[in-house]
Structures are given as structure tokens and as C-alpha cells.
Design a protein around this motif. Structure first.
Motif, short mmCIF file in Angstrom:
data_model
loop_
_atom_site.label_atom_id
_atom_site.label_comp_id
_atom_site.label_asym_id
_atom_site.label_seq_id
_atom_site.Cartn_x
_atom_site.Cartn_y
_atom_site.Cartn_z
N PHE A 107 -30.52 14.26 -1.85
CA PHE A 107 -29.87 14.53 -3.15
C PHE A 107 -28.98 13.56 -3.52
CE2 PHE A 107 -27.80 17.77 -0.25
CZ PHE A 107 -26.33 17.39 -0.63
N GLU B 108 -29.28 10.57 -4.68
CA GLU B 108 -29.23 9.88 -5.97
C GLU B 108 -29.33 10.78 -7.13
OE1 GLU B 108 -29.73 6.39 -6.23
OE2 GLU B 108 -29.48 6.42 -4.06
N ASP B 109 -29.74 11.84 -7.15
CA ASP B 109 -29.46 12.82 -7.91
C ASP B 109 -28.01 13.31 -8.35
OD1 ASP B 109 -32.24 13.37 -8.69
OD2 ASP B 109 -32.28 15.26 -7.32
#
Ligand code: 5GP
Length: 116
Positions: free
Chosen positions: A77, A79-80
Motif C-alpha cells: 500500500f 503507492e496508494d
């Protein structure tokens, strides 16, 4: 060593859901998560608050942040996105007096910083 709930977790005197440990720090899930992912990164060295960490020990805080980023990448997660938070003393909302970093992720978190 001091005797907060986090020291007891480090010493394995009370249970916690550990997700990472090395010679410098432990990471475990918060008992009252404020986001789908809520992990606490806690150094094994003893500092009650961020105010107590001297310049020459800055690496203690750096390790918490880089461990959180590594965990975010490993869990997929990064990159999110995510948020790291360190509460200090009363107005900061600190309740456990062993310095620690919150990693919050898993959903858009909205803005922050409004007074209570
Ligand atoms: P602070 O408010 O000091 O920044 O954060 C302390 C955090 O520790 C809170 O989010 C709280 O939910 C968490 N916490 C308190 N007691 C325990 C416990 O016994 N186990 C775990 N895993 N988290 C705890």
C-alpha cells in the motif's frame, strides 16, 4: 527500562499482534485501530516522548519511519499512500509514554489537525 504497556509488549509480558521486530524496534497492531491498517512502531530504547530524544539519538526516530515505509511497501500500500503520526504530550493526544509512531493506511484518511 520503564514500565508502560508498550514496554510490557516488548518484554512479551502482555500479548500483541506483532508484525515486525528487529534489534532496535517492534511493530504491532493498535488495539483500537483508527484506519483499516493501524500499526505502532516502538523503539526498544527508552524515551517517554519525542521531547526526550536528543539530537545524537535521531536515528531512533529515523528507524521508526523507515521501518514503517518498508512495511508499507512489503504490504503493497505504499503507492496508494499512508500517514505516519507521532503524538506528543497532552495537546498532542499522547496516552502511552514510550515514544512511538503510528502508521495509518488502507483508506483515504482525510485532512487532519483540527483542534478537539
Ligand atoms: P498515543 O495516543 O499515545 O499516541 O497512542 C497510543 C496507542 O496505543 C493508541 O492508539 C491505543 O489504541 C494503543 N494501545 C493502548 N494500549 C494498547 C495495548 O495494550 N495494545 C495495543 N496493541 N495497543 C494499545
Amino acid at each position: 527500562m520503564s514500565d508502560t504497556i508498550f514496554h510490557k509488549i516488548i518484554r512479551r509480558e502482555i500479548p500483541a499482534e506483532l508484525v515486525y521486530e528487529d534489534e532496535h524496534l517492534v511493530a504491532f497492531r493498535d488495539i483500537a485501530p483508527q484506519a483499516p491498517v493501524h500499526v505502532l512502531f516502538v523503539p526498544k530504547s527508552d524515551f517517554a516522548t519525542l521531547n526526550d530524544v536528543p539530537e545524537e539519538q535521531a536515528v531512533v526516530i529515523g528507524r521508526l519511519a523507515t521501518a514503517a515505509a518498508r512495511y508499507a511497501k512489503a504490504q503493497g500500500f505504499a503507492e496508494d499512500g499512508y500517514r505516519i503520526v507521532m503524538n506528543c504530550n497532552g495537546d498532542g493526544g499522547q496516552t502511552v509514554f514510550q515514544v512511538h509512531l503510528h502508521l495509518l493506511a488502507g483508506a483515504p484518511l482525510g485532512r487532519f489537525g483540527t483542534p478537539a
